[in-house]
Design an enzyme around this catalytic site. Structure first.
Site, PDB file in Angstrom:
ATOM      1  N   HIS A   1     -11.427  -5.531   7.745  1.00 58.62           N
ATOM      2  CA  HIS A   1     -12.214  -5.420   6.515  1.00 58.62           C
ATOM      3  C   HIS A   1     -13.458  -4.556   6.717  1.00 58.62           C
ATOM      4  O   HIS A   1     -14.306  -4.463   5.842  1.00 58.62           O
ATOM      5  CB  HIS A   1     -12.629  -6.806   6.014  1.00 58.62           C
ATOM      6  CG  HIS A   1     -11.485  -7.608   5.469  1.00 58.62           C
ATOM      7  ND1 HIS A   1     -10.472  -8.092   6.274  1.00 58.62           N
ATOM      8  CD2 HIS A   1     -11.173  -7.992   4.206  1.00 58.62           C
ATOM      9  CE1 HIS A   1      -9.606  -8.758   5.521  1.00 58.62           C
ATOM     10  NE2 HIS A   1     -10.001  -8.714   4.267  1.00 58.62           N
TER      11      HIS A   1
ATOM     12  N   GLU B   1       0.813  -1.223   0.000  1.00 57.06           N
ATOM     13  CA  GLU B   1       0.000   0.000   0.000  1.00 57.06           C
ATOM     14  C   GLU B   1       0.845   1.270   0.000  1.00 57.06           C
ATOM     15  O   GLU B   1       0.524   2.246  -0.691  1.00 57.06           O
ATOM     16  CB  GLU B   1      -0.964   0.014   1.194  1.00 57.06           C
ATOM     17  CG  GLU B   1      -2.165  -0.902   1.043  1.00 57.06           C
ATOM     18  CD  GLU B   1      -1.871  -2.353   1.367  1.00 57.06           C
ATOM     19  OE1 GLU B   1      -0.749  -2.636   1.851  1.00 57.06           O
ATOM     20  OE2 GLU B   1      -2.746  -3.214   1.140  1.00 57.06           O
TER      21      GLU B   1
END
Lengths: 333, 394
Positions: free
Chosen positions: A138, A69
């Site tokens: 999540h 990321e």
């Protein structure tokens, strides 16, 4: 360049598809726009938001990146320095933190450090929030970290039409935009009007008119607020619902006008309450509309704990009942 | 070289000798490893070496002046580059005008040779700016701003180099960027600098993954000066740093970082390969900072006895002087360079002391490209607040 068919007429689309159409339109309009992220190519993203875009625009416009990321955001910064307009996908809310340094110490500050000589037209798309019963990391709501950071803009659409337009407006913006996509809404359909004159990126909207109490939220929470308003109406209380649409900067005038009308405000969000966007709204409304308030501003939020396991997630996320409980308290103050 | 033989070669096989052309006294004495790069020096002559020498002496004088200014309270901090001029001058002189440079914060010589004014470099350390120069002005030589969060710039450089690849593909009408494909000729390259301590950060490692994956036209330069502030490079790595790059699939060598000829020859080769589409390279320059990490630390607390003295014998300026003398350059040149450097440093010193503070309104002016109501409100309030003092004293 092949001819790209962009949305031609008013139609009903799920939010994920509306964003997809918005991306397609923006890419067709400006060949400096490129997408980058994990699994966004042949797979079309884990939520299929980038479905078919690589096939249409090529793998040099829709880049399947290595799984990193910070590298994705850091590379996007370099591409922006080169004149590109990258749209980055972070796969899930909880995975944005490896890129946190690049976003907060670099992306947010680059324009100021360069005395305005350089813009950072980067959009970071983040599927966020609960309601999908997934596992740890999540289902989170990290928007406050970015709203707190000068130099960033933070938005969170709640409808298909807003998603379609706001992704294009975010890409067109010369400032970095954190684009929070309420994943609970990805499959919910709404009308998208490609001909409608777009409202400005940073304008809230009155989602439902009411007279007794104002409730404000953004993203998937707007649906919960509308449900609460429906129930309250049946019980004789008229709730006005404000969809913030933008988390930073916040468009306060419609909210303040509503509070001046109703005299009461409940702020609702999925994120934990401490030092949150809701806290900021409560403080600002107290500063600017104190004498219009009939009761203290109340916050309804996730508790100040990590997002819990899916089995007890419904107890953490504010639902219509918790919103109504707060409305009752403010009505009977 | 202290880092050359510091470890048991877990990786199998000894490390080759670092590439060097000059011995510690400046005599031309190429190592066996240098032969493969010798042709890169074919067109470099005494005039070039004289200019390199001028670059190094000028930077050192400026650097020394800034250290003094910090001690006098005139700079908030200074990051000295004394001792590291050799690899910097060789590498920067190997670049072409169209190349881009992403420095860390010690690349004073690199920035200045590419066109950045020394005063602009010093301005940040006097607290006048967080930047200092306009990267979009061609006069500044495509040198990007100093980066203080270690390693962040490696990813910016890699993204920029990826942009060079994409630009070349657009020109060629090529819409595909396939995983692991060979590079494309870009005609320009990106060079990024960092240090041995930064090599432990995640960012440069991710940058190398991306660079190798996209075959970016990029040269990573690690100035291994032996110390990450007070922590030795042995705390950062069990292997020589250049071997890490090899593990990413990036060509890499170790050079004698105090030999400008080695830096130039390898830099020239790696930059050319990058521009031609042969992908990224990695240069570990073994060098030493003669001073502190910054003016905030005290090397006498952590350096072993004798280390500084040993490295002073390999001083890059002294070595290039030896080489120039062997080429027939006489005392008059060295005296003139010293006098010029001293004079220029004093000019910069006077300029630093009279640098105007930025307009306070500038803190609001550049945060966003587009209107932002909160900033606009605070900016207007600040202006009213400040002007209220003017009224009350009028």
């Amino acid at each position: 360049m092949t001819e790209i068919a962009t949305l031609a007429e008013r139609t009903t689309l799920p939010v994920a598809r509306a964003i997809n159409e918005g991306l397609r339109t923006a890419m067709a309009a400006d060949d400096r726009v490129l997408l980058m992220g994990e699994d966004i190519g042949p797979l079309g993203g884990v939520f299929r938001v980038t479905d078919k875009l690589q096939a249409e625009f090529g793998s040099a416009r829709v880049l399947d990146t290595p799984l990193a990321e910070a590298g994705i955001v850091g590379s996007a910064i370099g591409l922006a320095l080169r004149g590109y307009r990258p749209v980055v996908e972070i796969q899930f809310d909880g995975f944005i933190f490896p890129a946190f340094n690049q976003i907060t110490t670099q992306l947010a500050k680059i324009r100021a450090r360069h005395d305005g000589m350089v813009d950072m037209p980067i959009v970071i798309r983040v599927p966020y929030g609960g309601h999908i019963n997934s596992i740890e990391h999540h289902e989170e709501s990290p928007e406050a970290y970015f709203a707190h950071t000068p130099g960033l803009r933070v938005v969170a659409p709640s409808t298909a039409n807003d998603a379609y337009w706001m992704i294009q407006q975010s890409i067109a913006s010369n400032d970095p935009v954190l684009f929070f996509e309420p994943k609970a809404k990805y499959w919910h359909k709404g009308e998208v009007d490609p001909a409608a004159p777009a409202v400005e990126l940073h304008q809230s909207r009155v989602a439902r008119v009411g007279t007794d109490c104002t409730v404000v939220g953004f993203g998937a929470m707007v649906t919960t607020l509308l449900q609460a308003a429906e129930i309250a109406q049946a019980e004789g209380t008229s709730i006005e619902v404000i969809d913030l649409r933008t988390v930073s900067p916040i468009d306060y005038e419609p909210l303040l006008a509503s509070v001046r009308k109703t005299g009461r405000l409940v702020v609702a969000q999925e994120a934990s309450g401490n030092a949150s966007v809701g806290s900021e709204i409560a403080a600002t409304v107290a500063e600017r509309a104190f004498y219009s308030l009939q009761a203290p501003v109340l916050r309804v939020s996730g508790y100040d704990v990590p997002f819990p396991a899916a089995a007890i997630e419904p107890l953490f996320l504010p639902d219509a009942d918790r919103v109504l409980e707060a409305v009752d308290r403010t009505m009977h103050y | 070289m202290s880092t050359h033989s510091m470890i048991d070669p877990l990786h199998g096989g000894a490390d080759p000798e670092p590439i060097r052309f000059l011995d510690d006294d400046g005599a031309y004495a190429p190592s066996a490893t240098a032969a493969a790069f010798a042709d890169e020096l074919a067109n470099v002559g005494v005039d070039d070496f004289s200019q390199w020498y001028r670059d190094m002496v000028g930077t050192r004088a400026f650097d020394t002046e800034c250290t003094h200014l910090q001690r006098q309270g005139q700079l908030a901090l200074w990051v000295p580059s004394v001792g590291q001029e050799g690899c910097q001058v060789g590498l920067v002189r190997a670049t072409e005008p169209q190349d881009h440079v992403f420095p860390a914060y010690r690349e004073h010589l690199v920035a200045n040779v590419r066109g950045v004014d020394r005063l602009a470099i010093a301005a940040q350390f006097r607290g006048m700016t967080h930047g200092g120069w306009d990267i979009t002005d061609p006069a500044n030589g495509n040198v990007h701003l100093y980066t203080l969060v270690l390693g962040s710039q490696t990813q910016h450089a890699t993204g920029h180099a990826l942009g060079q690849v994409l630009d070349a593909k657009r020109r060629a009408g090529d819409t595909a960027l396939d995983a692991g494909e060979a590079g494309i000729e870009t005609g320009e390259a990106t060079m990024v600098f960092y240090g041995d301590g930064t090599s432990s950060q995640g960012d440069p490692n991710e940058a190398m993954v991306f660079a190798a994956s996209y075959q970016t036209p990029e040269v990573f330069v690690v100035q291994n000066n032996g110390w990450a502030i007070s922590v030795p490079v042995t705390r950062q790595s069990r292997t020589p740093l250049y071997r890490r790059a090899l593990g990413f699939g990036i060509r890499a060598v170790q050079i004698d970082g105090n030999d400008p000829l080695a830096a130039y020859a390898v830099g020239r080769r790696y930059l050319r390969l990058a521009r031609e589409g042969a992908g990224p390279g990695y240069i570990e320059a073994l060098t030493y900072r003669i001073g502190a990490h910054t003016t905030a630390d005290d090397p006498t607390r952590y350096r072993p006895d004798g280390e500084l003295e040993a490295w002073q014998l390999r001083d890059p300026i002294r070595r290039l002087e030896g080489h120039l003398r062997s080429l027939g350059v006489d005392d008059a040149f060295f005296a003139e360079v010293a006098e010029t450097a001293d004079r220029e440093a004093k000019v910069v010193r006077d300029q630093i002391l009279t640098l105007p503070a930025p307009d306070p309104d500038s803190m609001f002016a550049h945060v966003y490209a587009e209107p932002h109501p909160r900033i606009d409100e605070q900016r207007a309030w600040f202006a009213r607040y400040e002007s209220s003092f003017e009224e009350s004293t009028a």
